[in-house]
Design a protein around this motif. Structure first.
Motif, PDB file in Angstrom:
ATOM      1  N   ARG A 128      25.245 -19.843 -21.215  1.00 34.17           N
ATOM      2  CA  ARG A 128      24.512 -20.408 -22.360  1.00 34.17           C
ATOM      3  C   ARG A 128      24.688 -21.926 -22.422  1.00 34.17           C
ATOM      4  O   ARG A 128      23.716 -22.657 -22.621  1.00 34.17           O
ATOM      5  N   THR A 155      11.115 -21.056 -19.981  1.00 36.06           N
ATOM      6  CA  THR A 155      10.753 -19.823 -20.685  1.00 36.06           C
ATOM      7  C   THR A 155      11.853 -18.773 -20.554  1.00 36.06           C
ATOM      8  O   THR A 155      12.237 -18.127 -21.530  1.00 36.06           O
ATOM      9  N   ASN A 158      14.826 -19.609 -22.669  1.00 38.63           N
ATOM     10  CA  ASN A 158      14.597 -19.274 -24.079  1.00 38.63           C
ATOM     11  C   ASN A 158      14.813 -17.784 -24.345  1.00 38.63           C
ATOM     12  O   ASN A 158      15.384 -17.414 -25.372  1.00 38.63           O
ATOM     13  N   VAL A 159      14.369 -16.946 -23.414  1.00 42.13           N
ATOM     14  CA  VAL A 159      14.532 -15.493 -23.596  1.00 42.13           C
ATOM     15  C   VAL A 159      16.012 -15.122 -23.571  1.00 42.13           C
ATOM     16  O   VAL A 159      16.505 -14.407 -24.451  1.00 42.13           O
ATOM     17  N   ALA A 161      18.689 -17.123 -23.920  1.00 45.47           N
ATOM     18  CA  ALA A 161      19.401 -17.773 -25.029  1.00 45.47           C
ATOM     19  C   ALA A 161      19.110 -17.056 -26.352  1.00 45.47           C
ATOM     20  O   ALA A 161      20.000 -16.909 -27.194  1.00 45.47           O
ATOM     21  N   GLY A 162      17.885 -16.597 -26.517  1.00 45.48           N
ATOM     22  CA  GLY A 162      17.526 -15.834 -27.714  1.00 45.48           C
ATOM     23  C   GLY A 162      18.296 -14.525 -27.797  1.00 45.48           C
ATOM     24  O   GLY A 162      18.716 -14.104 -28.874  1.00 45.48           O
ATOM     25  N   HIS A 163      18.484 -13.894 -26.642  1.00 46.78           N
ATOM     26  CA  HIS A 163      19.279 -12.657 -26.613  1.00 46.78           C
ATOM     27  C   HIS A 163      20.708 -12.944 -27.063  1.00 46.78           C
ATOM     28  O   HIS A 163      21.262 -12.210 -27.899  1.00 46.78           O
ATOM     29  N   TYR A 164      21.312 -13.997 -26.524  1.00 46.25           N
ATOM     30  CA  TYR A 164      22.690 -14.338 -26.900  1.00 46.25           C
ATOM     31  C   TYR A 164      22.794 -14.746 -28.366  1.00 46.25           C
ATOM     32  O   TYR A 164      23.770 -14.421 -29.041  1.00 46.25           O
ATOM     33  N   ALA A 165      21.772 -15.440 -28.872  1.00 43.56           N
ATOM     34  CA  ALA A 165      21.783 -15.843 -30.283  1.00 43.56           C
ATOM     35  C   ALA A 165      21.683 -14.619 -31.204  1.00 43.56           C
ATOM     36  O   ALA A 165      22.310 -14.582 -32.260  1.00 43.56           O
ATOM     37  N   SER A 166      20.911 -13.629 -30.794  1.00 46.79           N
ATOM     38  CA  SER A 166      20.723 -12.436 -31.633  1.00 46.79           C
ATOM     39  C   SER A 166      21.869 -11.442 -31.533  1.00 46.79           C
ATOM     40  O   SER A 166      22.285 -10.868 -32.535  1.00 46.79           O
ATOM     41  N   TYR A 167      22.363 -11.213 -30.306  1.00 44.93           N
ATOM     42  CA  TYR A 167      23.330 -10.128 -30.087  1.00 44.93           C
ATOM     43  C   TYR A 167      24.744 -10.602 -29.759  1.00 44.93           C
ATOM     44  O   TYR A 167      25.664  -9.801 -29.747  1.00 44.93           O
ATOM     45  N   ARG A 177      14.288  -5.915 -21.025  1.00 43.19           N
ATOM     46  CA  ARG A 177      14.337  -7.371 -20.937  1.00 43.19           C
ATOM     47  C   ARG A 177      14.935  -7.806 -19.604  1.00 43.19           C
ATOM     48  O   ARG A 177      14.513  -8.788 -19.002  1.00 43.19           O
TER      49      ARG A 177
END
Length: 196
Positions: A128, A155, A158-159, A161-167, A177
């Motif tokens: 990350r 892109t 972002n996918v 990093a978004g996973h790490y931010a959410s979970y 995914r």
């Protein structure tokens, strides 16, 4: 699995929908000999309904367990070993093609980690930070930010990093995914080779 659950709910809902409504014994019903007969037939039908509903529920549970048990078995399966050793060369070299290849390689490693894999949290945190550093540094250069490999990598970053931010860093990338990201990594690597 959704289909089985919907079918089960429909079955149970359908069984309940056809139950006769009886006001026997309620404050609204007049007390007569006919009311007593209705009450007795109502009690008999309650037993029949209970037997029907319990057998229907047992059948539904049997069908549902056929779909749910394999899902829990996957969670209990031992973690697969990822390809290769854990990366140790985190950080940027300030050469775009070298850094892009390295970031994709590290993202592929982090994406491939299964639940319970050794070092999953540390790998996620390092990956990350490396993704943030990569985007922060290279988006300032128009000759780099206009490249196809950069936009595709951006892109994918972002996918992930978004996973790490959410979970969080301890949770592995879900299978759907993961497949999509691994395909994107292949495309990015091909674009990097073409652009070099």
């Amino acid at each position: 699995m959704k289909g089985a659950v919907v079918a089960t709910i429909s079955l149970l809902g359908g069984a309940c929908a056809f139950q006769p409504t009886s006001f026997a014994g309620s404050a609204l019903a007049p007390r007569t000999a006919a009311t007593s007969a209705v009450r007795m037939s109502s009690e008999a039908s309650d037993v029949d309904r209970r037997a029907f509903l319990s057998s229907t529920a047992a059948a539904a549970m049997t069908v549902a367990s056929a779909f749910v048990a394999p899902a829990f078995a996957e969670d209990a399966a031992p973690a697969k070993a990822p390809l290769g050793p854990m990366p140790t060369d985190w950080g940027l070299t300030k050469d775009y093609y070298t850094d892009a290849s390295k970031v994709v390689s590290h993202m592929r490693y982090a994406t491939s980690l299964e639940k319970g894999a050794a070092g999953i949290e540390m790998t996620a945190k390092n990956c990350r930070q490396e993704m943030i550093d990569f985007v922060s540094y290279y988006r300032r250069f128009p000759n780099v930010s206009g490249k196809l490999s950069y936009s595709n990598l951006y892109t994918s970053i972002n996918v992930l990093a978004g996973h790490y931010a959410s979970y969080g860093p301890k949770f592995p990338v879900p299978e759907k995914r993961r497949k999509r990201l691994l395909e994107e990594y292949n495309q990015i690597e091909k674009a990097i080779k073409r652009q070099r």
